[in-house]
Design a protein around this motif. Structure first.
Motif, mmCIF file in Angstrom:
data_model
loop_
_atom_site.group_PDB
_atom_site.id
_atom_site.type_symbol
_atom_site.label_atom_id
_atom_site.label_comp_id
_atom_site.label_asym_id
_atom_site.label_seq_id
_atom_site.Cartn_x
_atom_site.Cartn_y
_atom_site.Cartn_z
ATOM 1 N N LEU A 44 28.433 69.303 49.296
ATOM 2 C CA LEU A 44 28.821 70.050 48.095
ATOM 3 C C LEU A 44 27.751 69.825 47.029
ATOM 4 O O LEU A 44 27.643 68.733 46.476
ATOM 5 N N HIS A 45 26.947 70.863 46.746
ATOM 6 C CA HIS A 45 25.755 70.688 45.918
ATOM 7 C C HIS A 45 25.803 71.402 44.572
ATOM 8 O O HIS A 45 25.308 70.874 43.578
ATOM 9 N N GLY A 46 26.327 72.631 44.545
ATOM 10 C CA GLY A 46 26.190 73.466 43.353
ATOM 11 C C GLY A 46 26.901 72.909 42.139
ATOM 12 O O GLY A 46 27.837 72.104 42.254
ATOM 13 N N PRO A 47 26.477 73.353 40.925
ATOM 14 C CA PRO A 47 27.132 72.888 39.690
ATOM 15 C C PRO A 47 28.627 73.179 39.672
ATOM 16 O O PRO A 47 29.416 72.364 39.191
ATOM 17 N N ALA A 48 29.014 74.343 40.215
ATOM 18 C CA ALA A 48 30.436 74.691 40.225
ATOM 19 C C ALA A 48 31.224 73.811 41.182
ATOM 20 O O ALA A 48 32.456 73.748 41.103
ATOM 21 N N GLU A 49 30.520 73.136 42.106
ATOM 22 C CA GLU A 49 31.200 72.293 43.091
ATOM 23 C C GLU A 49 31.265 70.827 42.664
ATOM 24 O O GLU A 49 31.764 69.983 43.415
ATOM 25 N N THR A 50 30.796 70.535 41.455
ATOM 26 C CA THR A 50 30.784 69.154 40.987
ATOM 27 C C THR A 50 32.163 68.496 41.021
ATOM 28 O O THR A 50 32.304 67.362 41.503
ATOM 29 N N PRO A 51 33.230 69.150 40.516
ATOM 30 C CA PRO A 51 34.548 68.496 40.561
ATOM 31 C C PRO A 51 35.003 68.170 41.979
ATOM 32 O O PRO A 51 35.550 67.082 42.226
ATOM 33 N N ARG A 52 34.743 69.083 42.919
ATOM 34 C CA ARG A 52 35.190 68.833 44.295
ATOM 35 C C ARG A 52 34.336 67.761 44.974
ATOM 36 O O ARG A 52 34.838 66.983 45.781
ATOM 37 N N ARG A 53 33.052 67.722 44.639
ATOM 38 C CA ARG A 53 32.217 66.652 45.158
ATOM 39 C C ARG A 53 32.712 65.302 44.626
ATOM 40 O O ARG A 53 32.805 64.320 45.383
ATOM 41 N N ALA A 54 33.048 65.259 43.346
ATOM 42 C CA ALA A 54 33.564 64.018 42.758
ATOM 43 C C ALA A 54 34.859 63.600 43.443
ATOM 44 O O ALA A 54 35.109 62.404 43.657
ATOM 45 N N GLU A 80 35.010 62.970 34.100
ATOM 46 C CA GLU A 80 34.194 64.109 33.668
ATOM 47 C C GLU A 80 34.492 65.344 34.517
ATOM 48 O O GLU A 80 34.592 66.465 34.017
ATOM 49 N N ALA A 81 34.650 65.134 35.825
ATOM 50 C CA ALA A 81 34.977 66.250 36.712
ATOM 51 C C ALA A 81 36.337 66.846 36.370
ATOM 52 O O ALA A 81 36.537 68.069 36.423
ATOM 53 N N ALA A 82 37.297 65.986 36.010
ATOM 54 C CA ALA A 82 38.621 66.486 35.623
ATOM 55 C C ALA A 82 38.527 67.356 34.379
ATOM 56 O O ALA A 82 39.205 68.388 34.277
ATOM 57 N N ARG A 89 39.638 71.207 34.117
ATOM 58 C CA ARG A 89 40.588 71.604 33.076
ATOM 59 C C ARG A 89 40.065 72.809 32.304
ATOM 60 O O ARG A 89 40.784 73.780 32.062
ATOM 61 N N SER A 90 38.790 72.755 31.938
ATOM 62 C CA SER A 90 38.173 73.854 31.184
ATOM 63 C C SER A 90 38.101 75.126 32.021
ATOM 64 O O SER A 90 38.139 76.233 31.482
ATOM 65 N N ALA A 91 37.990 74.961 33.334
ATOM 66 C CA ALA A 91 37.899 76.118 34.225
ATOM 67 C C ALA A 91 39.262 76.702 34.562
ATOM 68 O O ALA A 91 39.348 77.661 35.340
ATOM 69 N N GLY A 92 40.336 76.135 34.009
ATOM 70 C CA GLY A 92 41.670 76.664 34.270
ATOM 71 C C GLY A 92 42.226 76.273 35.618
ATOM 72 O O GLY A 92 42.958 77.054 36.243
ATOM 73 N N ASP A 93 41.900 75.072 36.095
ATOM 74 C CA ASP A 93 42.413 74.584 37.378
ATOM 75 C C ASP A 93 43.120 73.250 37.144
ATOM 76 O O ASP A 93 42.604 72.180 37.479
ATOM 77 N N PRO A 94 44.329 73.275 36.553
ATOM 78 C CA PRO A 94 45.008 72.018 36.231
ATOM 79 C C PRO A 94 45.407 71.205 37.456
ATOM 80 O O PRO A 94 45.486 69.980 37.384
ATOM 81 N N ALA A 95 45.655 71.864 38.601
ATOM 82 C CA ALA A 95 46.021 71.114 39.804
ATOM 83 C C ALA A 95 44.862 70.222 40.248
ATOM 84 O O ALA A 95 45.053 69.049 40.595
ATOM 85 N N LEU A 96 43.646 70.770 40.242
ATOM 86 C CA LEU A 96 42.471 69.978 40.591
ATOM 87 C C LEU A 96 42.240 68.895 39.545
ATOM 88 O O LEU A 96 41.923 67.743 39.882
ATOM 89 N N CYS A 105 44.406 67.377 37.779
ATOM 90 C CA CYS A 105 45.394 66.313 37.996
ATOM 91 C C CYS A 105 44.950 65.379 39.111
ATOM 92 O O CYS A 105 44.995 64.158 38.970
ATOM 93 N N ALA A 106 44.519 65.944 40.248
ATOM 94 C CA ALA A 106 44.092 65.120 41.374
ATOM 95 C C ALA A 106 42.929 64.218 40.971
ATOM 96 O O ALA A 106 42.889 63.027 41.329
ATOM 97 N N LEU A 107 41.987 64.768 40.212
ATOM 98 C CA LEU A 107 40.819 63.995 39.793
ATOM 99 C C LEU A 107 41.202 62.898 38.808
ATOM 100 O O LEU A 107 40.744 61.750 38.921
ATOM 101 N N ALA A 108 42.041 63.237 37.828
ATOM 102 C CA ALA A 108 42.440 62.243 36.827
ATOM 103 C C ALA A 108 43.286 61.140 37.453
ATOM 104 O O ALA A 108 43.154 59.957 37.096
ATOM 105 N N GLU A 109 44.152 61.511 38.385
ATOM 106 C CA GLU A 109 44.978 60.497 39.037
ATOM 107 C C GLU A 109 44.115 59.537 39.856
ATOM 108 O O GLU A 109 44.330 58.323 39.864
#
Length: 748
Positions: free
Chosen positions: A172-182, A202-204, A208-215, A217-221
């Motif tokens: 997972l390389h692209g800037p948009a994939e940063t949260p999922r890579r994290a 930071e990924a969370a 959040r800013s991208a309108g994906d609260p489920a993701l 949540c997983a990152l913050a938890e």
């Protein structure tokens, strides 16, 4: 666990039912719990039966959160799937593990890249296909069902899980994939890490800013699980709780909030999270207190932290005050608004318009209230913040501007969907229902309210569901469905009184009074509305009492008790003149007509009808025409009376209000005029309520009563009642007749 995150066990979330009590049927669960259980077990009826029997009594009643993971609800169901996966060859299980880790709980869509990166042989997938467990797709691997995917992940060793997460993170390389890579990097961690916690935080924020609260949540938890600073952990859990709430995962949110509280104080974040949860699931008075306290604390400067959440849950102090205003609206204790305004000013916060407007209205400063509400109602442009749009809609409703209220509610729902805030969608629809109802779209209002009710139950918003039940009771009153009106009102009042919800309690009482009024039971209607006026916070609502004043005046005038009715009208008239709404002024003129004897009442009726033409409350216009026609008949002005009564009759039939239409027919019969009906040739959409039409179509398609009940979050007994009502209204005796009639109607 399904996920690689290993949170502490949730106290009491997996205890079985009381020993010796026997299996608990799914139907015995409260309506909201039943919907959420089915959602958590992916609609699997066998898993739902197992889950229902494992719930504690408090969980079954909706008092405690359900387990956040399906494995905790139905371990036996998962055990069978595990056995199937373990029977597969080792290399097949590895391919399935990689696919499962790529799909849940965070969908990363990196399976094919990971396969290419390590040149993984996917031919072993054929064994899974032969066993009917999984199959190849254009994007990678599809599982037979969600339980199989969970089993594919769970049967692997912890070391293998970490390996596949590292592999997925690497591709997972692209800037948009940063949260999922994290996410994958965090899932592969062996233990706490300040660096990974900061990366996940930071990924969370990005998610959040991208309108994906489920993701988010997983990152913050996961960040909380890896955090090395015990002072930061409550903040991260608070953020995760707020994100999961926005995503519609109420049980996970409540469990995270409990963990946050156990960790310690979060500098006001605890008040914010518990306040928001209490607003939609708990006691509204407690919600107000927590939200106000959270707003005051959020206004204070915070010390710097090593790993810091962006803001307090639910935003800054002003956002929390806005939520406190909602809590005040729901409780009916509008004097709390004055407390909030004082606290806001002391903390240096500008009070939200709805809050200030309500406080001014409580003081009787109607002109000031109008100005504050008008300023708030004006903020209903497209693309705004969903909470601000929701408040604009509430303000517009208070001002009698139902068109603007509906616009604000629709835009609030759209903005909420765009931001992934599932919980706000049904809340916006609560208030849209009012606007649709009063503007002569009762079928649309009922359909929208039913859809919102399903969403409210699915997202754990039992207080919102209570409000919608009360609104649906009002729609049933309009259509004359007495049994359904009383059932809905009883359900709403039972929940409302236990949770301090004055708004739905008052609305349900008004619905029963409206039903009495439509059936000419004037003494009963007047008694109910007098009781509503005397009800205190948590049992009644000043705004509903005010809105119901025209109906109280009508009932009181019919029974000859005009003393209190004149006082109620005087206050209503003050508000109508302050806001200048044509509809409010029309209803005030109608009240004046009802309180004026003989021919002197006629000019007031005429004024009311003139004002109705400038407004949008079509149903109330029809009621005014009925009352005007009745007055004209008693004065022997036959031609004018006949025109008014025929117009009222046609309007009531188009609204699907047969009992009101019968009142117009009775007046026409007393006049000696033919009560010509448009009903015989009417389409089914005007002869049935929106809910009846929906149930009729499902029944015609072959669904059983139990299947329809499950889809609409109602009891089979209620469905049976509705179908009997459908048969009666359509003059048919069987489902075969129903199929034929629906086919003819659709063809026409």
């Amino acid at each position: 666990m399904v996920t690689p995150v290993n949170p502490p066990p949730l106290g009491g979330t997996s205890s079985p039912a009381l020993a010796g009590a026997g299996p608990r049927p799914v139907a015995a669960l409260s309506e909201g719990v039943r919907v959420r259980v089915l959602r958590l077990v992916h609609g699997d009826p066998r898993a739902a039966v197992e889950a229902a029997d494992r719930l504690t009594e408090r969980q079954a009643a909706g008092l405690d959160p359900l387990p956040a993971e399906p494995v905790e609800l139905a371990p036996e169901r998962l055990s069978a799937q595990r056995r199937e996966v373990r029977a597969l060859p080792e290399d097949t299980r590895l391919v399935l593990l990689l696919a499962a880790a790529d799909q849940y709980p965070v969908a990363t869509h990196a399976f094919l890249r990971a396969v290419a990166a390590v040149r993984l042989d996917t031919r072993p997938l054929e064994a899974a296909e032969a066993a009917g467990i999984a199959y190849a797709t254009a994007g990678g691997v599809g599982f037979r069902d969600a339980w199989t995917r969970i089993a594919a992940y769970e049967t692997a060793s912890p070391a293998d899980r970490r390996d596949v997460h590292r592999l997925l993170a690497r591709v997972l390389h692209g800037p948009a994939e940063t949260p999922r890579r994290a996410w994958h990097r965090g899932a592969a961690a062996l233990g706490p890490s300040a660096r990974l916690a900061a990366e996940l935080t930071e990924a969370a924020a990005r998610a959040r800013s991208a309108g994906d609260p489920a993701l988010a949540c997983a990152l913050a938890e996961r960040a909380a699980a890896l955090c090395t600073d015990p002072r930061e952990r409550p903040r991260l859990l608070a953020r995760a709780a707020a994100d999961s709430w926005r995503a519609g995962e109420s049980d996970r949110s409540r469990a995270l909030a409990a963990r946050m509280a156990a960790e310690g104080d979060a500098d006001g974040d605890a008040d914010a999270v518990t306040g928001v949860l209490a607003l939609r699931t708990g006691h509204a008075g407690e919600a107000f207190d927590a939200l106000l306290a959270g707003a005051v604390r959020a206004a204070r400067p915070r010390p710097a932290r090593t790993v810091r959440a962006a803001r307090a849950p639910e935003g800054a102090a002003a956002d929390l005050l806005a939520r406190a205003a909602e809590a005040a609206v729901y409780t009916g204790d509008l004097r709390r608004c004055q407390d909030a305004v004082r606290a806001a000013r002391e903390a240096g916060i500008d009070p939200p318009g709805v809050l200030g407007g309500l406080a001014a209205a409580v003081d009787g400063r109607y002109e000031d209230a109008r100005d504050l509400l008008e300023a708030t109602a004006g903020r209903c442009g497209p693309g705004g913040d969903p909470t601000s749009l929701l408040h604009a809609g509430i303000a517009a409703l208070m001002l009698g501007d139902h068109t603007r209220a509906a616009t604000a509610a629709v835009r609030a729902a759209a903005a909420a969907r765009a931001r992934g805030a599932a919980v706000l969608v049904s809340q916006a629809m609560e208030f849209r229902a009012y606007a649709d109802f009063w503007t002569g779209r009762p079928h649309a209002a009922e359909a929208a309210a039913l859809d919102a009710l399903r969403q409210a139950y699915a997202t754990g918003q039992d207080n919102g569901a209570c409000h919608l039940q009360a609104a649906l009771a009002m729609f049933a009153a309009l259509t004359g469905d007495g049994e359904l009106c009383r059932e809905r009102a009883a359900a709403a009042r039972s929940h409302a009184l236990a949770h301090g919800l004055g708004l739905p309690a008052a609305l349900a009482q008004w619905a029963l009074a409206f039903l009495d009024l439509g059936n000419s039971r004037y003494d009963a209607a007047a008694a109910r509305l007098r009781a509503l006026a005397a009800s205190g916070p948590g049992h009644g609502h000043r705004a509903v009492r005010h809105l119901a004043a025209p109906h109280y005046v009508e009932a009181a005038a019919r029974t000859g008790d005009t003393r209190v009715a004149r006082a109620a009208h005087a206050d209503y008239d003050r508000w109508a003149r302050a806001v200048g709404s044509p509809d409010e002024l029309a209803l005030s003129a109608r009240c004046r007509a009802l309180l004026t004897p003989g021919a002197d009442a006629l000019p007031h009726y005429a004024t009311a009808l003139d004002l109705h033409t400038q407004g949008d409350r079509a149903f109330e216009r029809a009621r005014t025409e009925l009352l005007f026609g009745s007055a004209l008949r008693r004065l022997r002005r036959r031609t004018e009376a006949r025109d008014r009564l025929h117009s009222a009759l046609q309007a009531f039939e188009s609204f699907g209000a047969p009992h009101c239409a019968e009142g117009a027919r009775a007046e026409l019969r007393a006049l000696g005029a033919p009560a010509t009906s448009t009903r015989a040739g009417a389409r089914l959409s005007t002869r049935l309520t929106a809910q009846q039409l929906l149930i009729a179509r499902m029944a015609a398609d072959g669904a059983t009563n139990r299947e329809i009940a499950a889809r609409l979050a109602l009891s089979p007994r209620t469905i049976d009642h509705h179908l009997r009502g459908v048969f009666t209204r359509l003059g048919i005796r069987s489902r075969i007749d129903l199929v034929r009639l629906l086919a003819d109607s659709d063809g026409g």
